[in-house]
Motif scaffolding. Structure first.
Motif, short mmCIF file in Angstrom:
data_model
loop_
_atom_site.label_atom_id
_atom_site.label_comp_id
_atom_site.label_asym_id
_atom_site.label_seq_id
_atom_site.Cartn_x
_atom_site.Cartn_y
_atom_site.Cartn_z
N THR B 140 0.83 -1.20 0.00
CA THR B 140 0.00 0.00 0.00
C THR B 140 0.87 1.25 0.00
O THR B 140 0.41 2.33 0.32
N ASN B 144 3.46 1.51 -5.25
CA ASN B 144 2.31 0.73 -5.69
C ASN B 144 1.06 1.58 -5.84
O ASN B 144 0.33 1.45 -6.83
N SER B 145 0.80 2.47 -4.89
CA SER B 145 -0.42 3.26 -5.01
C SER B 145 -0.36 4.19 -6.21
O SER B 145 -1.36 4.43 -6.87
N ILE B 148 -0.98 1.99 -9.27
CA ILE B 148 -2.38 1.56 -9.36
C ILE B 148 -3.26 2.74 -9.77
O ILE B 148 -4.08 2.63 -10.68
N SER B 149 -3.06 3.89 -9.15
CA SER B 149 -3.92 5.04 -9.46
C SER B 149 -3.69 5.53 -10.88
O SER B 149 -4.58 6.10 -11.50
N SER B 150 -2.50 5.30 -11.42
CA SER B 150 -2.27 5.72 -12.80
C SER B 150 -2.72 4.64 -13.77
O SER B 150 -2.61 4.79 -14.99
N GLY B 151 -3.20 3.53 -13.25
CA GLY B 151 -3.79 2.50 -14.09
C GLY B 151 -2.81 1.57 -14.77
O GLY B 151 -3.19 0.79 -15.64
N ILE B 153 -1.02 -0.82 -13.27
CA ILE B 153 -1.24 -2.17 -12.73
C ILE B 153 -2.55 -2.17 -11.93
O ILE B 153 -3.04 -1.12 -11.51
N ASN B 154 -3.10 -3.37 -11.76
CA ASN B 154 -4.32 -3.49 -10.97
C ASN B 154 -4.03 -3.99 -9.56
O ASN B 154 -4.63 -3.53 -8.60
N GLU B 155 -3.12 -4.97 -9.49
CA GLU B 155 -2.75 -5.54 -8.21
C GLU B 155 -1.40 -4.98 -7.80
O GLU B 155 -0.53 -4.78 -8.66
#
Lengths: 360, 297
Positions: B140, B144-145, B148-151, B153-155
């Motif tokens: 988290t 990683n965040s 993820i927020s930029s799309g 990666i999903n996991e």
């Protein structure tokens, strides 16, 4: 005679605050197989011009051609031009032979061939035995010759020399002058030599460009530079000269009376571009003034105020009747006895042909 | 007697530093060496007695019937430490060299300022700095965040508690030790040599290869050793960023002295690390003698 280097209004400004104009505008042509010297005091732009030719600096404006090809924007490794650096800049981690062979190796010549050419070049500069040593095991003069050999080995079209003799002592410097001359003759490569030493420039060059304040003042052969300087700067920088402000008088035949003040005037040759009442500067080399017997025609009377013994010559400072000082240089004959002593009245004569008239 | 005085007189200048080195370095090392041959005391420390067991323990273990059998358990840790340290050295070199080169080519004022910046991390406790990496690397965490927020990666990707994280931690901690000696050798490098090389038909990269790197070699070697030595014994980064599951020599030593209650074994491991370091230094000394170059300290 083909042109090796042609510079057309070359200009170099170093960016900064404020920007520095190193070269205002330089145009010159350097001929093939010529020993060409850029001469001037430090900060005159001569090294900048050399670095522009080598490609170490980018050109602000203007065009630079090498044997007809525009090389203005080529990086240094593409230009068939090599440099002998002021501080030699030999690679300290390589042997002398590797240093000398470096250029050829990088051009793709195989190792054996490059080494044999490098060895020949070392022989040419009388350092054939030193190939296996490292630069720090050599004296300054030897390093200098290695730097020369290294720059000559790739057989450049033009060899640039950036004050290469300035770090050597006097005797070595004089020996290297004839050595450089010989190398230039034997290799047939165009040499562009940068120096602030007028003696070096006069003794080695085919032609000299005298530079000052980012501009070329005069380009001519050594004797022309000395005998017929184009302006006051050149006359002052090369050799010694006495300068007087004067006004051109009426001309009688080919001679003109140049009036310095009410009581002093000098006869000189007529100059096409100078008319009556034009303001001029008169330049007289001290060795062209001679002592004569008092009472002769057209002499200047004065009193010796100071004497400087210089070995083969002696300088006499003479105060003229108008209180101006003139320096007179006379050769020392006999046993070095002075021609005149301090305080003695003397008469001086100046050959009208030796008087140089410079436009103001 | 007079002769003795002469000798003392001659060396009195180095006496303070000799005392410092003696008290704070040689004596502790000697204690460790003595401990490594002692018998462990369950309450920590060691009992007097001589045992060579703990040098054995590195290669062998006792099976159910108390026979010595070859065991790779500790050797694995040993080689993992070597491996991770070597990678850390290589990455530090790749990161450190350009930085050192950049600093060395700036003007004097800027150079000093940038060198100061390089040393700034040392002003903060290493533990705190390493903890902050956990915040960056965890599932988290920052990386990683953002991904993820930029799309992209999903996991979340597992970054923390991997060998990569250990290497990152080591490089982060020790890269100044790479930069500073390389900077020192590049700073003394005559920039005009690069010009000379360009003049003799090398490109930028050629000048780097034939002139800059060979001349920076003493700094590169010194920097590599300075990164390798603390990396092989490091335990904060392996512990915090490796999660203690990819054990390295440093963690193993720490373990023996703390919960393991086996000081002699810990000491034996420390002596082994020291031996590796000494070997590395000897290789360096030999190389530099051969090349006639000095070590940059």
């Amino acid at each position: 005679m083909s042109v090796a280097i042609k510079a057309d209004n070359l200009r170099k400004i170093y960016s900064g605050n404020p920007p520095v104009v190193a070269l205002k505008s330089a145009s010159l042509e350097i001929n093939d197989n010529e020993f060409f010297t850029l001469l001037g005091p430090s900060g005159c732009g001569k090294t900048t011009l050399l670095r522009l030719i080598a490609g170490f600096e980018s050109i602000t404006a203007g065009e630079l051609c090498l044997y007809g090809n525009n090389i203005s924007n080529l990086p240094p490794e593409i230009r068939p031009v090599n440099t002998v650096f002021q501080h030699y800049s030999l690679f300290p981690h390589m042997t002398i032979l590797d240093n000398v062979a470096f250029g050829l190796r990088r051009l793709g010549t195989d190792k054996n061939k490059a080494n044999s050419v490098a060895q020949e070049m070392l022989d040419l500069v009388h350092l054939g035995e030193y190939g296996a040593r490292k630069p720090d095991q050599l004296s300054g003069g030897q390093q200098q010759r290695v730097a020369l050999a290294r720059a000559l080995t790739p057989q450049p079209k033009v060899l640039l020399l950036d004050e290469p003799l300035s770090a050597l002592d006097l005797k070595l410097r004089q020996a290297m002058r004839s050595e450089l001359k010989r190398l230039q003759r034997e290799t047939g490569i165009t040499f562009v030599f940068v120096t602030h030493d007028q003696e070096e420039a006069l003794s080695m060059s085919d032609r000299i460009a005298v530079m000052s304040a980012g501009e070329i003042q005069q380009i001519a052969t050594p004797d022309e530079i000395y005998e017929r300087p184009a302006n006051r700067f050149v006359a002052d920088f090369i050799g010694d000269a006495n300068f007087y402000d004067a006004v051109a008088g009426k001309h009688k035949d080919e001679l003109v009376e140049y009036i310095i003040d009410d009581i002093t005037s000098l006869k000189g040759q007529r100059v096409e571009s100078i008319k009556e009442n034009d303001k001029v500067t008169l330049a007289i080399r001290p060795e062209k003034v001679s002592f004569v017997k008092a009472g002769d025609k057209d002499t200047l009377a004065g009193t010796v105020s100071d004497i400087m013994y210089l070995g083969n010559t002696t300088d006499y400072l003479v105060i003229l009747q108008n209180n101006e000082t003139i320096k007179v240089r006379a050769e020392n004959h006999h046993n070095g006895e002075a021609i005149a002593n301090v305080g003695e009245p003397v008469s001086l004569a100046i050959n009208p042909a030796a008087l140089r008239i410079l436009k103001k | 007697m007079k002769k003795l005085f002469n000798i003392i007189d001659q060396y009195k200048g180095v006496l303070p530093s000799a005392l410092m080195v003696g008290i704070f370095m040689l004596i502790p090392i000697l204690i460790i060496v003595v401990y490594s041959f002692m018998i462990p005391n369950p309450n920590g420390g060691g009992r007097t007695g001589f045992s060579f067991d703990f040098f054995q323990k590195l290669f062998f273990c006792r099976d159910l019937f108390d026979n010595l059998v070859f065991s790779t358990g500790y050797l694995k840790i040993f080689f993992r430490s070597m491996w991770i340290s070597i990678i850390a050295v290589i990455v530090s070199l790749l990161v450190g060299f350009p930085v050192a080169y950049y600093i060395a080519t700036q003007n004097a004022d800027r150079r000093n300022f940038l060198v100061l910046l390089i040393t700034i991390p040392f002003w903060t406790n290493l533990l705190i700095r390493t903890y902050s990496w956990i915040l960056v690397l965890r599932d988290t965490g920052l990386v990683n965040s953002m991904l993820i927020s930029s799309g992209i990666i999903n996991e979340p990707i597992t970054l923390l508690y991997t060998e990569g994280a250990i290497i990152l931690g080591l490089v982060y901690t020790y890269v100044p030790f790479m930069i500073l000696p390389i900077y020192a050798s590049l700073e003394r490098l005559d920039i005009r040599l690069i010009e000379a090389s360009r003049d003799l038909y090398t490109t930028h990269w050629g000048a780097l290869r034939y002139v800059v790197i060979p001349l920076a070699m003493p700094g590169i070697i010194a920097g590599s050793i300075l990164v390798f030595i603390p990396s092989i014994g490091a335990f904060i980064a392996p512990e915090l960023l490796g999660g203690g599951k990819n054990l390295m020599l440093g963690s193993l030593v720490q373990l023996q002295f703390s919960s393991g209650r086996n000081w002699p074994f810990g000491s034996a491991l420390a002596v082994i690390i020291m031996a590796i370091v000494l070997i590395a230094l000897l290789i360096q000394a030999r190389n530099s003698r051969k090349n006639g170059t000095e070590i940059v300290h």
